[in-house]
Every structure is written in C-alpha cells, then in structure tokens.
Design a protein around this motif. Structure first.
Motif, short mmCIF file in Angstrom:
data_model
loop_
_atom_site.label_atom_id
_atom_site.label_comp_id
_atom_site.label_asym_id
_atom_site.label_seq_id
_atom_site.Cartn_x
_atom_site.Cartn_y
_atom_site.Cartn_z
N LEU A 1 1.01 43.37 19.36
CA LEU A 1 1.26 42.51 18.20
C LEU A 1 2.68 42.68 17.69
O LEU A 1 3.32 41.71 17.26
CB LEU A 1 0.25 42.84 17.09
CG LEU A 1 -1.22 42.55 17.38
CD1 LEU A 1 -2.08 42.90 16.18
CD2 LEU A 1 -1.44 41.11 17.79
N THR A 2 3.17 43.90 17.74
CA THR A 2 4.56 44.15 17.33
C THR A 2 5.54 43.41 18.23
O THR A 2 6.50 42.80 17.76
CB THR A 2 4.85 45.66 17.33
OG1 THR A 2 4.00 46.30 16.39
CG2 THR A 2 6.31 45.92 16.96
N VAL A 3 5.28 43.45 19.53
CA VAL A 3 6.14 42.72 20.48
C VAL A 3 6.13 41.23 20.19
O VAL A 3 7.17 40.57 20.15
CB VAL A 3 5.69 43.00 21.93
CG1 VAL A 3 6.41 42.06 22.91
CG2 VAL A 3 5.96 44.45 22.30
N LEU A 4 4.94 40.69 19.98
CA LEU A 4 4.82 39.25 19.72
C LEU A 4 5.45 38.87 18.38
O LEU A 4 6.02 37.78 18.24
CB LEU A 4 3.34 38.85 19.76
CG LEU A 4 2.70 38.90 21.15
CD1 LEU A 4 1.17 38.81 21.05
CD2 LEU A 4 3.23 37.78 22.03
N GLU A 5 5.36 39.76 17.40
CA GLU A 5 6.01 39.49 16.11
C GLU A 5 7.53 39.49 16.26
O GLU A 5 8.22 38.63 15.68
CB GLU A 5 5.57 40.51 15.07
CG GLU A 5 6.14 40.22 13.67
CD GLU A 5 5.59 41.16 12.63
OE1 GLU A 5 5.19 40.71 11.55
OE2 GLU A 5 5.57 42.39 12.90
N ALA B 1 -3.33 39.75 13.09
CA ALA B 1 -2.14 38.90 13.06
C ALA B 1 -2.56 37.44 13.04
O ALA B 1 -3.70 37.09 13.36
CB ALA B 1 -1.26 39.16 14.29
N ILE B 2 -1.62 36.58 12.64
CA ILE B 2 -1.83 35.13 12.65
C ILE B 2 -0.65 34.49 13.37
O ILE B 2 0.42 35.09 13.50
CB ILE B 2 -1.95 34.55 11.22
CG1 ILE B 2 -0.65 34.78 10.43
CG2 ILE B 2 -3.13 35.16 10.49
CD1 ILE B 2 -0.63 34.09 9.10
N LEU C 1 4.00 35.71 16.41
CA LEU C 1 2.91 36.10 15.53
C LEU C 1 3.48 36.74 14.27
O LEU C 1 4.61 37.21 14.26
CB LEU C 1 1.97 37.11 16.21
CG LEU C 1 1.09 36.65 17.37
CD1 LEU C 1 0.22 37.81 17.83
CD2 LEU C 1 0.24 35.45 16.99
N LYS C 2 2.65 36.78 13.24
CA LYS C 2 2.98 37.50 12.01
C LYS C 2 1.90 38.54 11.79
O LYS C 2 0.71 38.22 11.67
CB LYS C 2 3.05 36.54 10.82
CG LYS C 2 3.30 37.24 9.48
CD LYS C 2 4.64 37.91 9.45
CE LYS C 2 4.88 38.55 8.08
NZ LYS C 2 6.14 39.30 8.03
#
Length: 253
Positions: free
Chosen positions: A40-44, A56-57, A49-50
């Motif tokens: 999720l951190t990578v995608l943020e 996350a969303i 993502l947030k």
C-alpha cells in the motif's frame, strides 16, 4: 505471486470495491499484514492509492464528485435495502429530514403514501417524489441548487435549518471514516450537512459501503455525531467494529 503482480491485484480490488482492507487482503493473498502495508505504501507513493486507517482507497476517490445522474442506479439494490431498514427508524406522526442524495431518494420513494409524517428536504428531486404522497406534510428548503448534486445549499438553507428542531435526520455523505468522520468535496454542501445534523434530535447516516474509509476535503461531522449508521453487508467486520467503538450503532443489511 511477485510484488508487482500483488500490487496490481490490490489496485484493481480498490478500484472495484472503492476501498481495500489490510486484514482481508492478507488473507486473500496469503501474505502477512506487514507485506500488504508495504504494498500500500508503494502504491501510495506512485499516486495510485491513499492510505487510510486499516486499508486504502483509490486516489481518484479523493478528487472526483460524481454527478447525480451518474449515481442514480449505482448499487440500486443495496440502496433499496438501506431505505427499507431506514423506514424502521421513522417516528409515528413525527418529523424527519432527508438530505439530498440517492440513498435518501430511495427512502423517499419507499415511504408509504398514507404515512402521516412531516418531511424536510433540500432536494427538488426528493420533494417531487414526496409531493404526490397525501400523508406527507412537505417542507422544501430553499437555497442555491447545485447542478452537480441537485442539493439546495447556502445561507438560505442553513438559516432555515437553524430555526427547526427535527426528530430524525437521514444524512448522506461522500465518505465516512473513523478518524476523519463524515466528509464531502464541496464546502457549501458541508456547511448545509453540518446544519442538518445540528437541527436533528437524532441523526442517522445512510450510506452504502463503498463510502467507507473514503475521505474528502470538507469534514462536516464526526462519527460520534451520528446515532446510527445504516450500510450494506459489504462493510468489513473490522470496519464495522471500529465504527461502533467510535460511538454510533452500526446496522448492515
């Protein structure tokens, strides 16, 4: 599964459901919760993502405010179930407020024609649905009608609400989150919704689960400002328990 494949799966799930939760993803993908948090951190960091509490969303959920015509028909079966459950909270011969929105429109459409009730509403579409019901005493709030949402907002609306004491208010939202409360993208909508919550003895949030863990720019109430949340069964058990711990009763249908 490689990390890139896993992250693509996570992103697709978030865009499909409107949110993802760490615990559910870890079970689904058979990895640790810490691995999911790193994904999720990578995608943020990539702006996709947030991160939110517990999940996350999609990043686009923070900026887009869909028009009314886009929302009508979206998750219609769920909104019908929410509306039927909301009817159980209506006081006999009392007064209710219906915020503008498609979930509250479903409540208006589900009200029995002969039910003796005073209804306050700021949506011309909701008022049109209620006008033909002979048992309803309808009070339509004035104000500037936003083209995007069909809601009357602004000083005329909030000043009228300040003079009212309503038994039960059914409130809509663009997002609800344990930490950030109830949020919406538009400042004038937020001010109007805040005045609605203040005008009601009891406030009930009616929102499908796609709104859960979404956070928008303007906060109009904390989670503890509502007495009951009516949502659908797609809300995760962990999210439901966190919401209950923050104050309101949570009912899934």
């Amino acid at each position: 599964m490689y990390a890139a494949e896993r992250q693509q799966t996570i992103l697709a799930a978030a865009r499909s459901a409107g949110r993802v939760e760490v615990t559910a993803l870890a079970d689904q993908l058979n990895v640790t919760a810490e691995t999911i948090r790193r994904d999720l951190t990578v995608l943020e960091r990539r702006g996709l993502l947030k991160r939110m509490h517990g999940g996350a969303i999609p990043a686009e959920a923070l900026s887009l405010e869909p028009a009314l015509e886009e929302r009508i028909g979206h998750r219609a079966a769920e909104k019908r179930r929410l509306a039927l459950r909301a009817l159980e909270e209506i006081p006999d011969g009392g007064s209710v407020l219906l915020d503008a929105g498609t979930s509250t429109l479903a409540i208006a459409q589900a009200l029995p024609d002969e039910l003796a009730l005073t209804v306050v509403a700021n949506s011309p579409m909701i008022c049109a649905a209620l006008a033909a019901k002979p048992g309803i005493t309808l009070l339509q709030l004035g104000g500037r009608v936003r083209e995007l949402t069909g809601a009357a907002v602004g000083r005329w609306t909030t000043e009228a609400l300040s003079e009212l004491t309503i038994d039960v208010g059914f409130i809509g939202t663009n997002g609800f989150d344990v930490d950030r409360g109830l949020t919406t993208p538009d400042e004038s909508e937020a001010a109007t919704k805040r005045a609605m919550v203040d005008a009601c003895r009891s406030s009930i949030l009616v929102a499908d689960s796609s709104k859960a863990a979404q956070v928008h720019l303007h906060r109009f109430a904390g989670i503890d400002a509502v007495d009951l949340i009516i949502t659908d069964t797609d809300l995760g058990d962990q999210s439901a328990e966190e919401l209950r711990a923050a104050g309101p009763e949570v009912v899934t249908v």
